[in-house]
Motif scaffolding. Structure first.
Motif, PDB file in Angstrom:
ATOM      1  N   LEU A  11       0.845  -1.188   0.000  1.00  0.00           N
ATOM      2  CA  LEU A  11       0.000   0.000   0.000  1.00  0.00           C
ATOM      3  C   LEU A  11       0.883   1.242   0.000  1.00  0.00           C
ATOM      4  O   LEU A  11       1.767   1.373   0.858  1.00  0.00           O
ATOM      5  CB  LEU A  11      -0.906  -0.009   1.226  1.00  0.00           C
ATOM      6  CG  LEU A  11      -1.822   1.198   1.415  1.00  0.00           C
ATOM      7  CD1 LEU A  11      -2.822   1.298   0.268  1.00  0.00           C
ATOM      8  CD2 LEU A  11      -2.544   1.105   2.754  1.00  0.00           C
ATOM      9  N   VAL A  12       0.646   2.128  -0.958  1.00  0.00           N
ATOM     10  CA  VAL A  12       1.430   3.352  -1.092  1.00  0.00           C
ATOM     11  C   VAL A  12       0.461   4.526  -1.239  1.00  0.00           C
ATOM     12  O   VAL A  12      -0.571   4.399  -1.910  1.00  0.00           O
ATOM     13  CB  VAL A  12       2.354   3.294  -2.333  1.00  0.00           C
ATOM     14  CG1 VAL A  12       3.250   4.532  -2.397  1.00  0.00           C
ATOM     15  CG2 VAL A  12       3.183   2.020  -2.336  1.00  0.00           C
ATOM     16  N   GLN A  13       0.786   5.645  -0.638  1.00  0.00           N
ATOM     17  CA  GLN A  13      -0.058   6.829  -0.766  1.00  0.00           C
ATOM     18  C   GLN A  13       0.134   7.489  -2.121  1.00  0.00           C
ATOM     19  O   GLN A  13       1.221   7.402  -2.720  1.00  0.00           O
ATOM     20  CB  GLN A  13       0.282   7.828   0.337  1.00  0.00           C
ATOM     21  CG  GLN A  13      -0.124   7.378   1.717  1.00  0.00           C
ATOM     22  CD  GLN A  13      -0.068   8.501   2.729  1.00  0.00           C
ATOM     23  OE1 GLN A  13       0.616   9.493   2.534  1.00  0.00           O
ATOM     24  NE2 GLN A  13      -0.805   8.349   3.819  1.00  0.00           N
ATOM     25  N   PRO A  14      -0.890   8.141  -2.638  1.00  0.00           N
ATOM     26  CA  PRO A  14      -0.733   8.885  -3.891  1.00  0.00           C
ATOM     27  C   PRO A  14       0.427   9.875  -3.780  1.00  0.00           C
ATOM     28  O   PRO A  14       0.583  10.553  -2.760  1.00  0.00           O
ATOM     29  CB  PRO A  14      -2.073   9.608  -4.030  1.00  0.00           C
ATOM     30  CG  PRO A  14      -3.043   8.735  -3.314  1.00  0.00           C
ATOM     31  CD  PRO A  14      -2.283   8.183  -2.145  1.00  0.00           C
ATOM     32  N   PRO A  88      -3.515   6.666  -8.120  1.00  0.00           N
ATOM     33  CA  PRO A  88      -4.461   5.575  -7.860  1.00  0.00           C
ATOM     34  C   PRO A  88      -4.621   4.645  -9.064  1.00  0.00           C
ATOM     35  O   PRO A  88      -4.811   3.435  -8.889  1.00  0.00           O
ATOM     36  CB  PRO A  88      -5.762   6.315  -7.541  1.00  0.00           C
ATOM     37  CG  PRO A  88      -5.299   7.609  -6.943  1.00  0.00           C
ATOM     38  CD  PRO A  88      -4.064   7.970  -7.716  1.00  0.00           C
ATOM     39  N   GLU A  89      -4.509   5.174 -10.263  1.00  0.00           N
ATOM     40  CA  GLU A  89      -4.665   4.342 -11.461  1.00  0.00           C
ATOM     41  C   GLU A  89      -3.474   3.414 -11.701  1.00  0.00           C
ATOM     42  O   GLU A  89      -3.506   2.585 -12.612  1.00  0.00           O
ATOM     43  CB  GLU A  89      -4.909   5.202 -12.706  1.00  0.00           C
ATOM     44  CG  GLU A  89      -3.920   6.326 -12.915  1.00  0.00           C
ATOM     45  CD  GLU A  89      -4.434   7.660 -12.383  1.00  0.00           C
ATOM     46  OE1 GLU A  89      -5.002   7.679 -11.264  1.00  0.00           O
ATOM     47  OE2 GLU A  89      -4.232   8.673 -13.082  1.00  0.00           O
ATOM     48  N   ASP A  90      -2.417   3.549 -10.901  1.00  0.00           N
ATOM     49  CA  ASP A  90      -1.316   2.595 -10.963  1.00  0.00           C
ATOM     50  C   ASP A  90      -1.598   1.341 -10.132  1.00  0.00           C
ATOM     51  O   ASP A  90      -0.802   0.391 -10.157  1.00  0.00           O
ATOM     52  CB  ASP A  90      -0.019   3.238 -10.456  1.00  0.00           C
ATOM     53  CG  ASP A  90       0.473   4.367 -11.339  1.00  0.00           C
ATOM     54  OD1 ASP A  90       0.901   5.402 -10.789  1.00  0.00           O
ATOM     55  OD2 ASP A  90       0.423   4.214 -12.573  1.00  0.00           O
ATOM     56  N   THR A  91      -2.693   1.332  -9.420  1.00  0.00           N
ATOM     57  CA  THR A  91      -3.077   0.153  -8.636  1.00  0.00           C
ATOM     58  C   THR A  91      -3.272  -1.044  -9.555  1.00  0.00           C
ATOM     59  O   THR A  91      -4.050  -0.986 -10.512  1.00  0.00           O
ATOM     60  CB  THR A  91      -4.369   0.430  -7.856  1.00  0.00           C
ATOM     61  OG1 THR A  91      -4.127   1.453  -6.896  1.00  0.00           O
ATOM     62  CG2 THR A  91      -4.859  -0.835  -7.163  1.00  0.00           C
ATOM     63  N   GLY A 110       3.462 -12.381  -9.585  1.00  0.00           N
ATOM     64  CA  GLY A 110       2.870 -11.068  -9.413  1.00  0.00           C
ATOM     65  C   GLY A 110       2.975 -10.533  -8.000  1.00  0.00           C
ATOM     66  O   GLY A 110       3.057 -11.298  -7.028  1.00  0.00           O
ATOM     67  N   THR A 111       2.980  -9.204  -7.897  1.00  0.00           N
ATOM     68  CA  THR A 111       2.959  -8.537  -6.603  1.00  0.00           C
ATOM     69  C   THR A 111       1.958  -7.387  -6.679  1.00  0.00           C
ATOM     70  O   THR A 111       1.915  -6.649  -7.663  1.00  0.00           O
ATOM     71  CB  THR A 111       4.361  -8.037  -6.196  1.00  0.00           C
ATOM     72  OG1 THR A 111       4.319  -7.513  -4.864  1.00  0.00           O
ATOM     73  CG2 THR A 111       4.896  -6.959  -7.124  1.00  0.00           C
ATOM     74  N   GLN A 112       1.148  -7.254  -5.644  1.00  0.00           N
ATOM     75  CA  GLN A 112       0.077  -6.254  -5.632  1.00  0.00           C
ATOM     76  C   GLN A 112       0.632  -4.899  -5.219  1.00  0.00           C
ATOM     77  O   GLN A 112       1.333  -4.787  -4.199  1.00  0.00           O
ATOM     78  CB  GLN A 112      -1.027  -6.673  -4.666  1.00  0.00           C
ATOM     79  CG  GLN A 112      -2.140  -5.657  -4.498  1.00  0.00           C
ATOM     80  CD  GLN A 112      -3.034  -5.553  -5.706  1.00  0.00           C
ATOM     81  OE1 GLN A 112      -3.483  -6.563  -6.260  1.00  0.00           O
ATOM     82  NE2 GLN A 112      -3.309  -4.327  -6.154  1.00  0.00           N
ATOM     83  N   VAL A 113       0.300  -3.882  -5.997  1.00  0.00           N
ATOM     84  CA  VAL A 113       0.581  -2.496  -5.631  1.00  0.00           C
ATOM     85  C   VAL A 113      -0.758  -1.770  -5.547  1.00  0.00           C
ATOM     86  O   VAL A 113      -1.525  -1.763  -6.513  1.00  0.00           O
ATOM     87  CB  VAL A 113       1.497  -1.812  -6.660  1.00  0.00           C
ATOM     88  CG1 VAL A 113       1.657  -0.328  -6.314  1.00  0.00           C
ATOM     89  CG2 VAL A 113       2.853  -2.496  -6.710  1.00  0.00           C
ATOM     90  N   THR A 114      -1.029  -1.185  -4.396  1.00  0.00           N
ATOM     91  CA  THR A 114      -2.260  -0.436  -4.191  1.00  0.00           C
ATOM     92  C   THR A 114      -1.905   1.001  -3.827  1.00  0.00           C
ATOM     93  O   THR A 114      -1.175   1.229  -2.861  1.00  0.00           O
ATOM     94  CB  THR A 114      -3.099  -1.062  -3.075  1.00  0.00           C
ATOM     95  OG1 THR A 114      -3.413  -2.416  -3.406  1.00  0.00           O
ATOM     96  CG2 THR A 114      -4.398  -0.288  -2.870  1.00  0.00           C
ATOM     97  N   VAL A 115      -2.401   1.933  -4.623  1.00  0.00           N
ATOM     98  CA  VAL A 115      -2.134   3.352  -4.392  1.00  0.00           C
ATOM     99  C   VAL A 115      -3.416   3.995  -3.866  1.00  0.00           C
ATOM    100  O   VAL A 115      -4.395   4.148  -4.600  1.00  0.00           O
ATOM    101  CB  VAL A 115      -1.657   4.053  -5.672  1.00  0.00           C
ATOM    102  CG1 VAL A 115      -1.297   5.517  -5.361  1.00  0.00           C
ATOM    103  CG2 VAL A 115      -0.474   3.326  -6.278  1.00  0.00           C
ATOM    104  N   SER A 116      -3.383   4.333  -2.601  1.00  0.00           N
ATOM    105  CA  SER A 116      -4.586   4.852  -1.954  1.00  0.00           C
ATOM    106  C   SER A 116      -4.208   5.601  -0.688  1.00  0.00           C
ATOM    107  O   SER A 116      -3.216   5.259  -0.028  1.00  0.00           O
ATOM    108  CB  SER A 116      -5.534   3.703  -1.616  1.00  0.00           C
ATOM    109  OG  SER A 116      -6.650   4.173  -0.885  1.00  0.00           O
ATOM    110  N   SER A 117      -5.019   6.589  -0.357  1.00  0.00           N
ATOM    111  CA  SER A 117      -4.808   7.310   0.898  1.00  0.00           C
ATOM    112  C   SER A 117      -5.661   6.720   2.008  1.00  0.00           C
ATOM    113  O   SER A 117      -5.618   7.197   3.151  1.00  0.00           O
ATOM    114  CB  SER A 117      -5.118   8.796   0.705  1.00  0.00           C
ATOM    115  OG  SER A 117      -6.433   8.958   0.194  1.00  0.00           O
TER     116      SER A 117
END
Length: 117
Positions: A11-14, A88-91, A110-117
């Motif tokens: 999980l990464v912030q925008p 967020p669209e890089d999620t 695969g590895t999950q990347v979630t871009v969200s605050s």
């Protein structure tokens, strides 16, 4: 046994950054062109970036150009993707992909990347 093992997602912030790694084993990594491919929720596969066998040649999808940097360390059999200014669209699930000049190809899990605050 051929393996491509991705790591570094989460999980990464925008606006934030993260670096993905792909550790290769079971084949001659330095003779394969490498790519990152992603799949966003409910969408098909999207090629993100590629790098040549020696690492001198790189290419990027327009959607990530200027924000992502692909690299490889042939001594460590590892592929990287530095991801900056995340949106967020890089999620997506990010996959590591290897292809030889003769057409042999391998995929990571695969590895999950979630871009969200």
């Amino acid at each position: 046994e051929v393996q491509l093992v991705e790591s570094g997602g989460g999980l990464v912030q925008p606006g934030g950054s993260t670096r993905l790694s792909c550790a290769a084993s079971g084949f001659t990594f330095r003779t394969y062109a490498m790519s990152w491919v992603r799949q966003a929720p409910g969408k098909g596969l999207e090629w993100v970036s590629g790098i040549s066998i020696g690492g001198a040649g790189t290419s990027y999808a327009d959607s990530v150009k200027g924000r992502f940097t692909i690299s490889r360390d042939n001594a460590k059999n590892t592929l990287y993707l530095q991801m900056n200014s995340l949106k967020p669209e890089d999620t997506a699930i990010y996959y590591c992909y290897a292809r030889s000049p003769t057409g042999d190809e391998y995929w990571g899990q695969g590895t999950q990347v979630t871009v969200s605050s």
